[in-house]
Design an enzyme around this catalytic site. Structure first.
Site, PDB file in Angstrom:
ATOM      1  N   ALA A 147       0.817  -1.212   0.000  1.00  0.00           N
ATOM      2  CA  ALA A 147       0.000   0.000   0.000  1.00  0.00           C
ATOM      3  C   ALA A 147       0.851   1.262   0.000  1.00  0.00           C
ATOM      4  O   ALA A 147       0.332   2.347  -0.235  1.00  0.00           O
ATOM      5  CB  ALA A 147      -0.934   0.007   1.210  1.00  0.00           C
ATOM      6  N   LYS A 148       2.141   1.132   0.306  1.00  0.00           N
ATOM      7  CA  LYS A 148       3.110   2.242   0.259  1.00  0.00           C
ATOM      8  C   LYS A 148       2.586   3.481   0.968  1.00  0.00           C
ATOM      9  O   LYS A 148       2.695   4.607   0.457  1.00  0.00           O
ATOM     10  CB  LYS A 148       3.488   2.553  -1.190  1.00  0.00           C
ATOM     11  CG  LYS A 148       4.167   1.380  -1.897  1.00  0.00           C
ATOM     12  CD  LYS A 148       4.578   1.749  -3.309  1.00  0.00           C
ATOM     13  CE  LYS A 148       5.239   0.593  -4.028  1.00  0.00           C
ATOM     14  NZ  LYS A 148       4.300  -0.507  -4.368  1.00  0.00           N
ATOM     15  N   ARG A 149       2.072   3.299   2.165  1.00  0.00           N
ATOM     16  CA  ARG A 149       1.540   4.426   2.913  1.00  0.00           C
ATOM     17  C   ARG A 149       2.682   5.255   3.508  1.00  0.00           C
ATOM     18  O   ARG A 149       3.736   4.748   3.841  1.00  0.00           O
ATOM     19  CB  ARG A 149       0.627   3.933   4.038  1.00  0.00           C
ATOM     20  CG  ARG A 149      -0.631   3.197   3.571  1.00  0.00           C
ATOM     21  CD  ARG A 149      -1.474   4.061   2.645  1.00  0.00           C
ATOM     22  NE  ARG A 149      -2.833   3.573   2.508  1.00  0.00           N
ATOM     23  CZ  ARG A 149      -3.345   3.034   1.404  1.00  0.00           C
ATOM     24  NH1 ARG A 149      -2.593   2.905   0.328  1.00  0.00           N
ATOM     25  NH2 ARG A 149      -4.591   2.629   1.363  1.00  0.00           N
TER      26      ARG A 149
END
Length: 281
Positions: free
Chosen positions: A98-100
């Site tokens: 999700a590369k938050r």
């Protein structure tokens, strides 16, 4: 060793037992079409369930890309929840891609969504971006530790835009990417058999000899298969850290669907080649 052990310990066991392979679940429009599926929630669910049923009982890690589920709204997220649940039930670890990355309470909210054991999307690990400053990840680091989960922090990515940030040199003479790796080594200090805080390092980045990849944590390596890297390339790219590399293959496996037998065969072939490459390094 139990399900309550830290992510790094569970990952090390899974890699030793099943081989160090991560298969991505990336149900983008063109793959759904290639499988003869509609680009809708029903196609999404059939695609995801087919992949999970075919390979989740035999690989160490499965990595759903949340964007391809989120694009369908709440019904797509519901499919993602079932995908996570069914993958973990089959024995694979889930890395949520999700590369938050954010600050303060917002980062804490992202962490609660993916790293709290009571959350519907609880995953064994989460990909995160440190480019608001590594310290901005503190809420995710803390919650991951509390729940036995892990993080994969973007460090050396293979996209052409990455170097303008990641290779930038700080006042102390280190690059930004080297600084991220140093932070991760500190997070993993003393962890056995493997730390829970890993880096994302592309298998197609090129010469990494100037970087210390020995962070006592896993290295998630996208780029094997359709993006051009091969299992045989891994020892040269990752050097002495190759034993902690988790190569990610997505299209190289997924293009063989919807035939479950072909998905399994492709998975097993990549796993065999990766084992051989790592063993021979």
């Amino acid at each position: 060793m139990s399900a309550n052990d830290p992510f790094g310990a569970r990952l090390r066991r899974a890699m030793d037992e099943r081989g160090p392979l991560c298969v991505g679940i990336d149900p983008h429009t063109s793959l759904l079409a290639a499988w003869g599926l509609n680009d809708d929630v029903n196609g999404l669910e059939r695609f995801s369930r087919t992949v999970v049923e075919a390979i989740a009982d035999r690989v160490a890690v499965v990595k759903p890309q949340s964007a391809f589920f989120e694009r369908f709204g709440s019904r797509g997220v519901a499919v993602l929840e079932r995908t996570v649940e069914e993958t973990r039930a089959a024995g694979a670890l889930v890395v949520m891609d999700a590369k938050r990355g954010d600050i303060g309470s917002t980062m804490a909210g992202y962490a609660q969504a993916f790293l709290h054991k009571d959350a519907p999307l609880f995953s064994d690990a989460l990909t995160v971006s440190p480019y608001l400053g590594y310290g901005s990840l503190a809420p995710a680091v803390e919650l991951a530790r509390e729940n036995g989960a892990g993080l994969f922090v973007l460090a050396l990515t293979s996209n052409p835009e990455g170097p303008e940030v990641q290779h930038a040199v700080r006042a102390d003479g280190r690059t930004v990417a080297a600084t991220v790796l140093a932070h991760l080594a500190a997070e993993n200090a003393g962890a056995e058999p493997l730390g829970s805080f890993g880096a994302v390092v592309g298998a197609t980045v090129g010469d990494l000899s100037s970087y210390d990849l020995a962070i006592n944590g896993p290295l998630l390596a996208p780029g094997v298969g359709a993006q051009g890297a091969t299992p045989a390339d891994l020892p040269a790219v990752f050097g002495r850290a190759v034993g902690n590399v988790v190569p990610n293959v997505s299209r190289g496996v997924l293009r063989h669907g919807p035939d479950a037998a072909k998905l399994r065969a492709a998975t097993e072939e990549f796993a065999r080649e990766i084992r051989a490459a790592v063993a021979g390094s």
